[in-house]
Design a protein around this motif. Structure first.
Motif, PDB file in Angstrom:
ATOM      1  N   VAL A  26       0.844  -1.208   0.000  1.00  0.00           N
ATOM      2  CA  VAL A  26       0.000   0.000   0.000  1.00  0.00           C
ATOM      3  C   VAL A  26       0.873   1.251   0.000  1.00  0.00           C
ATOM      4  O   VAL A  26       0.610   2.213  -0.738  1.00  0.00           O
ATOM      5  N   HIS A  27       1.936   1.224   0.789  1.00  0.00           N
ATOM      6  CA  HIS A  27       2.818   2.395   0.842  1.00  0.00           C
ATOM      7  C   HIS A  27       3.539   2.594  -0.489  1.00  0.00           C
ATOM      8  O   HIS A  27       3.672   3.723  -0.979  1.00  0.00           O
ATOM      9  N   GLY A  28       4.021   1.493  -1.091  1.00  0.00           N
ATOM     10  CA  GLY A  28       4.700   1.621  -2.381  1.00  0.00           C
ATOM     11  C   GLY A  28       3.778   2.186  -3.445  1.00  0.00           C
ATOM     12  O   GLY A  28       4.184   3.039  -4.251  1.00  0.00           O
ATOM     13  N   LEU A  29       2.532   1.739  -3.453  1.00  0.00           N
ATOM     14  CA  LEU A  29       1.575   2.242  -4.427  1.00  0.00           C
ATOM     15  C   LEU A  29       1.257   3.714  -4.165  1.00  0.00           C
ATOM     16  O   LEU A  29       1.175   4.528  -5.100  1.00  0.00           O
ATOM     17  N   ALA A  30       1.095   4.072  -2.895  1.00  0.00           N
ATOM     18  CA  ALA A  30       0.817   5.475  -2.556  1.00  0.00           C
ATOM     19  C   ALA A  30       1.948   6.386  -3.026  1.00  0.00           C
ATOM     20  O   ALA A  30       1.713   7.454  -3.611  1.00  0.00           O
ATOM     21  N   ARG A  31       3.160   5.949  -2.820  1.00  0.00           N
ATOM     22  CA  ARG A  31       4.323   6.769  -3.200  1.00  0.00           C
ATOM     23  C   ARG A  31       4.388   6.930  -4.716  1.00  0.00           C
ATOM     24  O   ARG A  31       4.710   8.013  -5.223  1.00  0.00           O
ATOM     25  N   LEU A  32       4.099   5.844  -5.431  1.00  0.00           N
ATOM     26  CA  LEU A  32       4.160   5.914  -6.890  1.00  0.00           C
ATOM     27  C   LEU A  32       3.044   6.805  -7.430  1.00  0.00           C
ATOM     28  O   LEU A  32       3.258   7.610  -8.346  1.00  0.00           O
ATOM     29  N   LEU A  33       1.843   6.687  -6.866  1.00  0.00           N
ATOM     30  CA  LEU A  33       0.726   7.527  -7.322  1.00  0.00           C
ATOM     31  C   LEU A  33       0.944   9.000  -6.971  1.00  0.00           C
ATOM     32  O   LEU A  33       0.406   9.886  -7.641  1.00  0.00           O
ATOM     33  N   ALA A  34       1.732   9.257  -5.938  1.00  0.00           N
ATOM     34  CA  ALA A  34       1.970  10.649  -5.524  1.00  0.00           C
ATOM     35  C   ALA A  34       3.118  11.291  -6.270  1.00  0.00           C
ATOM     36  O   ALA A  34       3.091  12.508  -6.529  1.00  0.00           O
ATOM     37  N   ALA A  35       4.134  10.511  -6.647  1.00  0.00           N
ATOM     38  CA  ALA A  35       5.360  11.143  -7.135  1.00  0.00           C
ATOM     39  C   ALA A  35       5.993  10.429  -8.315  1.00  0.00           C
ATOM     40  O   ALA A  35       7.194  10.540  -8.542  1.00  0.00           O
ATOM     41  N   ALA A  36       5.226   9.680  -9.101  1.00  0.00           N
ATOM     42  CA  ALA A  36       5.800   9.018 -10.277  1.00  0.00           C
ATOM     43  C   ALA A  36       6.399  10.063 -11.205  1.00  0.00           C
ATOM     44  O   ALA A  36       5.810  11.134 -11.421  1.00  0.00           O
ATOM     45  N   PRO A  37       7.596   9.804 -11.764  1.00  0.00           N
ATOM     46  CA  PRO A  37       8.200  10.769 -12.685  1.00  0.00           C
ATOM     47  C   PRO A  37       7.302  11.113 -13.872  1.00  0.00           C
ATOM     48  O   PRO A  37       7.396  12.205 -14.426  1.00  0.00           O
ATOM     49  N   ASP A  38       6.438  10.185 -14.263  1.00  0.00           N
ATOM     50  CA  ASP A  38       5.472  10.465 -15.325  1.00  0.00           C
ATOM     51  C   ASP A  38       4.192  10.997 -14.673  1.00  0.00           C
ATOM     52  O   ASP A  38       3.435  10.250 -14.054  1.00  0.00           O
ATOM     53  N   PRO A  39       3.921  12.298 -14.807  1.00  0.00           N
ATOM     54  CA  PRO A  39       2.741  12.879 -14.143  1.00  0.00           C
ATOM     55  C   PRO A  39       1.422  12.222 -14.542  1.00  0.00           C
ATOM     56  O   PRO A  39       0.454  12.244 -13.785  1.00  0.00           O
ATOM     57  N   ALA A  40       1.386  11.600 -15.731  1.00  0.00           N
ATOM     58  CA  ALA A  40       0.145  10.971 -16.185  1.00  0.00           C
ATOM     59  C   ALA A  40      -0.233   9.770 -15.326  1.00  0.00           C
ATOM     60  O   ALA A  40      -1.394   9.335 -15.346  1.00  0.00           O
ATOM     61  N   LEU A  41       0.733   9.231 -14.588  1.00  0.00           N
ATOM     62  CA  LEU A  41       0.468   8.064 -13.742  1.00  0.00           C
ATOM     63  C   LEU A  41       0.009   8.446 -12.348  1.00  0.00           C
ATOM     64  O   LEU A  41      -0.369   7.576 -11.564  1.00  0.00           O
ATOM     65  N   ARG A  42       0.046   9.721 -12.025  1.00  0.00           N
ATOM     66  CA  ARG A  42      -0.258  10.145 -10.662  1.00  0.00           C
ATOM     67  C   ARG A  42      -1.759  10.233 -10.396  1.00  0.00           C
ATOM     68  O   ARG A  42      -2.561  10.428 -11.306  1.00  0.00           O
ATOM     69  N   ASP A  43      -2.099  10.063  -9.114  1.00  0.00           N
ATOM     70  CA  ASP A  43      -3.488  10.195  -8.657  1.00  0.00           C
ATOM     71  C   ASP A  43      -3.405  10.654  -7.211  1.00  0.00           C
ATOM     72  O   ASP A  43      -3.343   9.850  -6.290  1.00  0.00           O
ATOM     73  N   GLY A  44      -3.402  11.992  -7.028  1.00  0.00           N
ATOM     74  CA  GLY A  44      -3.175  12.547  -5.697  1.00  0.00           C
ATOM     75  C   GLY A  44      -4.210  12.120  -4.681  1.00  0.00           C
ATOM     76  O   GLY A  44      -3.887  11.815  -3.527  1.00  0.00           O
ATOM     77  N   LYS A  45      -5.471  12.096  -5.101  1.00  0.00           N
ATOM     78  CA  LYS A  45      -6.540  11.747  -4.165  1.00  0.00           C
ATOM     79  C   LYS A  45      -6.375  10.327  -3.649  1.00  0.00           C
ATOM     80  O   LYS A  45      -6.445  10.074  -2.448  1.00  0.00           O
ATOM     81  N   ARG A  46      -6.160   9.383  -4.568  1.00  0.00           N
ATOM     82  CA  ARG A  46      -6.005   7.988  -4.133  1.00  0.00           C
ATOM     83  C   ARG A  46      -4.712   7.806  -3.360  1.00  0.00           C
ATOM     84  O   ARG A  46      -4.653   7.049  -2.392  1.00  0.00           O
TER      85      ARG A  46
END
Length: 516
Positions: A422-442
């Motif tokens: 869960v933490h790894g997914l949260a970090r990737l959704l918050a700060a992935a180098p590709d902004p298209a992959l991000r989802d701040g709310k989730r």
């Protein structure tokens, strides 16, 4: 299929947590009759008592099923039939996909004259393992005993179609033909059976009857004079194992296993060593001795036993796997990789071996190969977070961020309670180098979920990253300040300056998203 004597080192090590506390039996399990042990040798009686007591300390259904099945085999080999039948029934209930317990139950019921029960058990066993020829032979015997010769004939002809020299199938077809007064066909089948199994002198009697029916009295008298009491039996490795339970090697193996389960590792090693002495060429004895020696601290001795096992059986996947674990722990990574590669070659669906190989390859810098085996391990062990995290981390390291996100999404669906995933997914959704992959709310929802369970500096910082991605810069700055305070307490001090740089970006106001 790994038998009880081929225990992997990983599963053996997990047994240390067992206690002697009774935990109750799963629903549907029937009580085992307590047979009289009077007249048995003291060692045999003790073995049976220990095997019975072992069931009360186990909790995992697979282990309880194995314990019931092994108890059934012990009762079976010492002709304690009612207790054996109940034990097999419990094993089959708890492990319905394990054909052994259905098969043993059928064989026992057949010997007890319970043809209807035997037929049901054999049919269940053969649904699970249709290529097990001895089962078809025994099922045909049961059908013949129940006056169903047409069904028996169909089965025996199928066996003969794949194995024309099968003596048991030939003998059965000969008996059926004789009962129908088809004397020439009976003689042909029985002659072929005797040619394949000349020691089966009981066949001379029905063969004499067939020749008498053909009017050949000379051959009839000749075969009648040779008639004996040895019948033809199919080669049956499972039933041969029953016979071996009375022999020295198997008795020591079983006593050693009971000692191991109760944490008496020195006693287990002593029993397994006796098994090796009774039969030096026994691969199961050497593998179990090696596992017990690990627990007593004799790692060198364990390595020697696994190496000896591989000299005897180079394609034994368990020995390769166990030896690899020890070599990896001692720093011999290249050798460990070789043995793990052999283990997965021999047993390609061994998820634990794929996982260990992936980790060893990653440690030796072979990330591309490691990724392949992490992916296989995750498919075979969907409840093991190490496989998912290993695959995701390597994908991130290769800048394959979309694939890493997809892996973590799948992993989170399989293991919603795994904080690491869960933490790894949260970090990737918050700060992935590709902004298209991000989802701040989730990302924020997941980060807060992990933080509630474990509020380390890293987890607090992830909440800040998610808030920044959501455009909530003031709140991100507040959480980043808390993360810095926690980092100063946790150490090391070099963690703090990069975090302060992020704090400055948050306090500067929007836009403050990571990497923005």
């Amino acid at each position: 299929m790994k038998t009880l004597s081929l225990l992997s080192l990983l599963s053996l090590l997990s047994l240390q947590s067992l206690t002697a506390q009774t935990t109750g039996q799963p629903p549907g399990v029937q009580p085992i009759p307590a047979p009289s042990l009077e007249g048995l040798e003291p060692e045999v009686a003790a073995q049976l008592r220990d095997a019975r007591a072992l069931i009360d300390v186990l909790t995992a259904p697979a282990e309880v099923a194995e314990a019931y099945g092994e108890l059934g085999r012990l009762y079976h080999t010492y002709s304690l039939s009612e207790a054996a039948a109940a034990a097999y029934a419990n094993a089959a209930l708890l492990a319905p996909k394990d054909f052994r317990w259905h098969y043993y139950a059928g064989y026992l019921a057949q010997a007890m004259g319970r043809s209807a029960e035997a037929e049901v058990s054999y049919e269940k066993a053969l649904e699970l393992q249709p290529g097990f020829v001895p089962g078809w032979i025994h099922l045909a015997e049961v059908l013949l005993a129940g006056n169903h010769p047409d069904d028996a004939e169909r089965i025996l002809k199928q066996v003969l179609g794949s194995d024309p020299r099968n003596a048991a199938a030939r003998a059965g077809l000969g008996e059926i033909a004789l009962s129908r007064r088809q004397f020439r066909e009976a003689a042909e089948h029985l002659e072929a059976a005797l040619a394949a199994a000349p020691e089966a002198d009981r066949l001379h009697h029905p063969l004499a009857l067939a020749y008498r029916g053909l009017g050949d009295m000379e051959r009839a008298r000749d075969h009648l004079a040779k008639a004996g009491r040895v019948g033809v039996r199919p080669a049956d490795p499972l039933i041969e194992e029953l016979a071996q339970l009375r022999q020295g090697e198997m008795a020591h193996l079983l006593r050693g296993r009971v000692a191991f389960r109760f944490g008496r590792f020195a006693d287990a090693a002593a029993e397994f060593r006796k098994a090796v002495e009774a039969r030096p060429a026994s691969v199961p004895a050497r593998i179990n001795l090696g596992a017990a020696l690990v627990q007593t601290g004799d790692r060198r001795g364990a390595v020697e036993q696994f190496q000896e096992a591989l000299k005897l059986a180079p394609d034994n996947g368990t020995a390769h796997y166990n030896l690899a674990l020890l070599l990896a722990q001692d720093g011999y990574e290249a050798d460990a990789v070789k043995h793990l590669e052999e283990a997965v070659r021999i047993e390609p669906r061994d998820g634990a071996a794929h996982l260990e190989l992936a980790q060893a390859l990653e440690r030796t810098g072979k990330s591309a190969m490691a990724l392949i085996h992490y992916e296989k391990a995750a498919g075979l062990l969907p409840q093991d977070e190490r496989a998912w995290m290993g695959e995701a981390n390597l994908l991130v390291g290769s800048q394959r961020f979309r694939e890493a996100r997809d892996v973590l999404e799948t992993a989170q669906g399989n293991l919603p309670g795994s904080g690491r995933i869960v933490h790894g997914l949260a970090r990737l959704l918050a700060a992935a180098p590709d902004p298209a992959l991000r989802d701040g709310k989730r990302a924020l929802e997941l980060a807060l979920q992990v933080h509630a369970a474990r509020g380390t500096a890293t987890h607090i910082e992830t909440v800040a990253l998610a808030l920044a991605e959501s455009g909530r810069c003031d709140e991100a700055a507040e959480w980043q300040g808390k993360a810095i305070e926690a980092a100063r307490q946790e150490g090391p001090p070099e963690r703090v300056p990069p975090m302060e740089k992020e704090l400055a970006r948050y306090t500067a106001g929007a836009p403050c998203r990571p990497g923005g």
